[in-house]
Write a protein that holds these residues in place. Structure first.
Motif, mmCIF file in Angstrom:
data_model
loop_
_atom_site.group_PDB
_atom_site.id
_atom_site.type_symbol
_atom_site.label_atom_id
_atom_site.label_comp_id
_atom_site.label_asym_id
_atom_site.label_seq_id
_atom_site.Cartn_x
_atom_site.Cartn_y
_atom_site.Cartn_z
ATOM 1 N N UNK A 54 0.757 -0.943 0.054
ATOM 2 C CA UNK A 54 -0.090 0.171 0.106
ATOM 3 C C UNK A 54 0.840 0.954 0.219
ATOM 4 N N UNK A 55 1.925 0.937 0.523
ATOM 5 C CA UNK A 55 3.219 2.462 0.331
ATOM 6 C C UNK A 55 3.090 2.500 -0.757
ATOM 7 N N UNK A 56 3.554 1.326 -2.316
ATOM 8 C CA UNK A 56 3.063 1.569 -3.459
ATOM 9 C C UNK A 56 2.020 2.620 -4.087
ATOM 10 N N UNK A 57 1.273 1.563 -3.781
ATOM 11 C CA UNK A 57 -0.212 1.980 -4.578
ATOM 12 C C UNK A 57 -0.742 3.392 -3.589
ATOM 13 N N UNK A 58 -0.862 3.681 -2.806
ATOM 14 C CA UNK A 58 -1.533 5.272 -2.265
ATOM 15 C C UNK A 58 -0.860 6.501 -2.991
ATOM 16 N N UNK A 59 0.615 6.102 -2.902
ATOM 17 C CA UNK A 59 0.778 7.501 -4.063
ATOM 18 C C UNK A 59 -0.131 7.458 -5.285
ATOM 19 N N UNK A 60 -0.262 6.871 -5.959
ATOM 20 C CA UNK A 60 -0.795 6.560 -7.065
ATOM 21 C C UNK A 60 -2.439 6.398 -6.774
ATOM 22 N N UNK A 61 -3.091 6.280 -5.381
ATOM 23 C CA UNK A 61 -4.065 6.488 -5.011
ATOM 24 C C UNK A 61 -4.685 7.727 -5.327
ATOM 25 N N UNK B 183 0.105 10.650 -16.422
ATOM 26 C CA UNK B 183 1.102 11.762 -17.237
ATOM 27 C C UNK B 183 2.184 12.048 -16.065
ATOM 28 N N UNK B 184 2.685 11.646 -14.428
ATOM 29 C CA UNK B 184 3.393 11.533 -14.184
ATOM 30 C C UNK B 184 4.161 9.994 -12.819
ATOM 31 N N UNK B 185 3.664 9.037 -13.469
ATOM 32 C CA UNK B 185 4.088 7.790 -13.047
ATOM 33 C C UNK B 185 5.089 7.415 -12.168
ATOM 34 N N UNK B 186 6.177 8.091 -13.383
ATOM 35 C CA UNK B 186 7.266 7.547 -13.227
ATOM 36 C C UNK B 186 8.010 8.772 -11.305
ATOM 37 N N UNK B 187 7.878 9.470 -11.279
ATOM 38 C CA UNK B 187 7.536 9.944 -10.112
ATOM 39 C C UNK B 187 6.864 9.737 -8.907
ATOM 40 N N UNK B 188 5.608 8.913 -9.204
ATOM 41 C CA UNK B 188 4.684 8.256 -8.444
ATOM 42 C C UNK B 188 5.729 7.411 -7.840
ATOM 43 N N UNK B 189 5.705 5.666 -8.956
ATOM 44 C CA UNK B 189 6.812 5.519 -8.364
ATOM 45 C C UNK B 189 7.691 5.197 -7.590
ATOM 46 N N UNK B 190 8.780 6.314 -8.156
ATOM 47 C CA UNK B 190 9.477 6.771 -7.405
ATOM 48 C C UNK B 190 9.459 6.816 -5.757
ATOM 49 N N UNK B 191 8.746 7.471 -5.361
ATOM 50 C CA UNK B 191 8.220 7.808 -4.353
ATOM 51 C C UNK B 191 7.509 7.096 -3.110
ATOM 52 N N UNK B 192 7.213 5.968 -3.957
ATOM 53 C CA UNK B 192 5.843 4.779 -3.093
ATOM 54 C C UNK B 192 7.069 3.630 -3.065
ATOM 55 N N UNK B 193 8.653 3.477 -4.090
ATOM 56 C CA UNK B 193 8.932 2.282 -3.742
ATOM 57 C C UNK B 193 10.122 2.717 -3.140
ATOM 58 N N UNK B 194 10.555 4.030 -2.733
ATOM 59 C CA UNK B 194 11.595 4.613 -1.835
ATOM 60 C C UNK B 194 11.228 4.793 -1.150
#
Length: 553
Positions: free
Chosen positions: A201-208, A221-232
């Motif tokens: 959910x730490x990966x999911x919540x930023x996308x949500x 449009x900003x999925x790379x930044x979201x993924x970096x935020x959540x995964x890190x």
């Protein structure tokens, strides 16, 4: 004279459960559907809870009143004290203009509102959750977002959505430590189990979060930044929880997430800059999709001055939360006052506890070690750094008290309601209703944690309330107690969005007074949807390989 709780006073769980839910239904309906002011809605819920406790559950009237008063004091300290002082700091920074410089500096990192949300609401908020908890992250991030120009509903609702994944390890791991200490879980094992649930959910919540703000197209449009935020955030969250312990999970994960996002933005920027600060459920309109404009530039000295109050706040709150510091402050002043006519006079009974157990009711006036005191100290230090005089500081403080007076009253009434449901046993009736779901228990047991936080406003309180019941039910159904203890805490984090005190904190921080019902209506779907997804994950971990291989026995 003692009084034993009765969890099914009508020998009919449907009737008993309906009555137990009535106070919460009255309050939420008054807020969400009838647009009644929050302090009046809370008062209506409290009166209903008193009537149910006394006339349906047989709780002595004097004891019920004392339980409500006990909860009211808890509402003032620590929750109300946090809200008052974070708004005080915000007032100081607004009055001298440093907050505007802070806004410009954040725009200098990125003008895109979506990425500002990732940086402030998710990562920066997670740091404050890890260091302090108890409403601090929502108060801080909502205040910053409203200052950046976000609409009140966006600043309030999105701060609440973002403040989910870190909650289980908030306040230096307090919810997990309390769960283990009170109910006999192995701390390392239950911490590790939570660390195998929340990272998803730490990966999911930023996308949500970005989907809730900008819609599907704006999110992709900003999925790379979201993924970096959540995964890190998720990777350190897993590693620290499984190999170090609960205390520093959020702090380390938040710092890594902020650093990774800022570093990533040096090499990547979105093609279109999202400039609207209002909630959007649709695609960008043509006039809002435009190339980035040069941000306002300030001198190094001005930037340092603008960030100094928030750096002071972060450092002081972090130091205040360290167990040795907290222990030392409590040794200086933390008188404990047993509530007369309530302390050890309410008896919990099986199946909630193995044997009849008295409920303590001790109010600890830990004013020195309270997070709100740390915020007040940071605000005063910052005020002198910003060259305020003593008279101006005092004047601003009392102006803030007047500003938040109804919010403080609402918090007191809501905590009175939540505490009364605990001592009357009505919350346990609701928990037992979830516990009678058999093979579906992993799903509904997770929702029990969600309900606990929605009622009490605290993952710690929810773990105290339902942690033992989760353990008993897991043993009876042949499930891992660590799985269900973790599910109580992990599911509980989704209830943080809709608990009454968090909503009042958000409305106060954004100065969107008397709009608590609007905030509740906006976040309710997100709360229940994420809680159900967590329930599905826990069910998979209970029964389905390879998810079941994650379970710590």
């Amino acid at each position: 004279m003692t009084w034993q709780q009765i969890y099914d006073p009508f020998s009919n769980m449907l009737i008993s459960t309906t009555l137990a839910a009535l106070p919460v239904v009255v309050m939420l309906a008054a807020l969400g559907f009838f647009h009644i002011k929050a302090h009046i809605a809370a008062g209506m819920g409290l009166i209903t809870a008193l009537l149910v406790a006394i006339f349906a559950y047989g709780m002595p009237a004097d004891m019920a009143g004392r339980a409500a008063v006990f909860g009211g004091f808890t509402g003032l300290l620590p929750i109300g004290w946090i809200v008052l002082n974070i708004i005080f700091l915000h007032q100081l920074t607004e009055q001298n203009g440093s907050f505007r410089v802070l806004q410009d500096s954040l725009s200098g990192i990125t003008e895109d509102r979506r990425i500002q949300l990732l940086l402030i609401a998710f990562s920066f908020g997670a740091f404050f959750e890890g260091a302090a908890g108890f409403g601090t992250p929502v108060a801080v991030t909502a205040a910053i977002l409203i200052g950046l120009g976000f609409s009140p509903l966006a600043a309030s609702g999105l701060s609440l959505i973002a403040n989910t994944a870190p909650v289980a390890f908030g306040a230096l791991g307090t919810p997990v430590i309390t769960l283990a200490k009170v109910h006999g879980y192995d701390l390392e094992l239950v911490t590790a189990m939570i660390g195998r649930q929340l990272p998803f959910f730490s990966v999911l919540v930023p996308f949500w979060l970005i989907w809730a703000f900008a819609g599907r197209k704006g999110m992709w449009e900003i999925w790379p930044a979201i993924l970096v935020t959540g995964a890190s955030f998720a990777i350190p969250q897993y590693l620290v929880s499984n190999f170090m312990g609960p205390e520093l999970v959020d702090i380390i994960a938040a710092l890594v997430s902020m650093a990774c996002l800022v570093a990533f933005l040096r090499v990547w920027q979105p093609k279109q800059i999202w400039t609207s600060a209002s909630l959007r459920g649709k695609d960008l309109s043509a006039e809002e999709a435009k190339p980035a404009q040069p941000p306002v530039r300030h001198s190094r000295e001005a930037l340092i001055a603008a960030w100094t109050p928030w750096v002071i706040l972060s450092v002081v709150v972090f130091i205040w939360g360290l167990p040795p510091v907290k222990g030392w402050l409590n040794s200086l002043f933390a008188p404990a006052y047993p509530m007369p006519g309530l302390h050890n006079l309410v008896m919990k009974v099986p199946p909630v506890v193995p044997s009849v157990h008295p409920e303590a009711a001790v109010y600890t006036l830990n004013l020195l070690s309270a997070t709100g005191t740390a915020i007040l100290l940071a605000a005063v230090i910052s005020a002198f750094v910003m060259r305020y005089g003593p008279v101006a500081i005092v004047r601003t403080f009392f102006k803030t008290v007047w500003l938040v007076k109804y919010s403080l009253l609402t918090i007191v009434l809501m905590l009175a309601l939540g505490t009364l449901t605990r001592y009357s046993g009505t919350d346990t009736t609701l928990g037992l209703a979830f516990a009678n779901t058999g093979v579906l228990y992993p799903f509904f047991g997770t929702l029990m944690g969600w309900l606990g936080v929605a009622l009490t406003g605290s993952d710690t309180a929810s773990n105290v309330l339902f942690g033992g019941m989760q353990k008993v039910a897991a043993d009876q159904l042949g499930l891992s107690p660590n799985l269900m203890g973790a599910a109580n805490s992990s599911g509980g984090v989704m209830g943080k969005m809709i608990d009454a005190q968090s909503i009042v904190v958000a409305s106060t921080a954004t100065r969107w007074f008397n709009h608590e019902g609007d905030i509740l209506r906006y976040v309710f779907f997100h709360s229940i949807a994420l809680a159900c997804l967590m329930g599905i994950l826990v069910t998979l971990q209970a029964y389905v390989w390879p998810f079941s291989a994650m379970v710590v026995r």
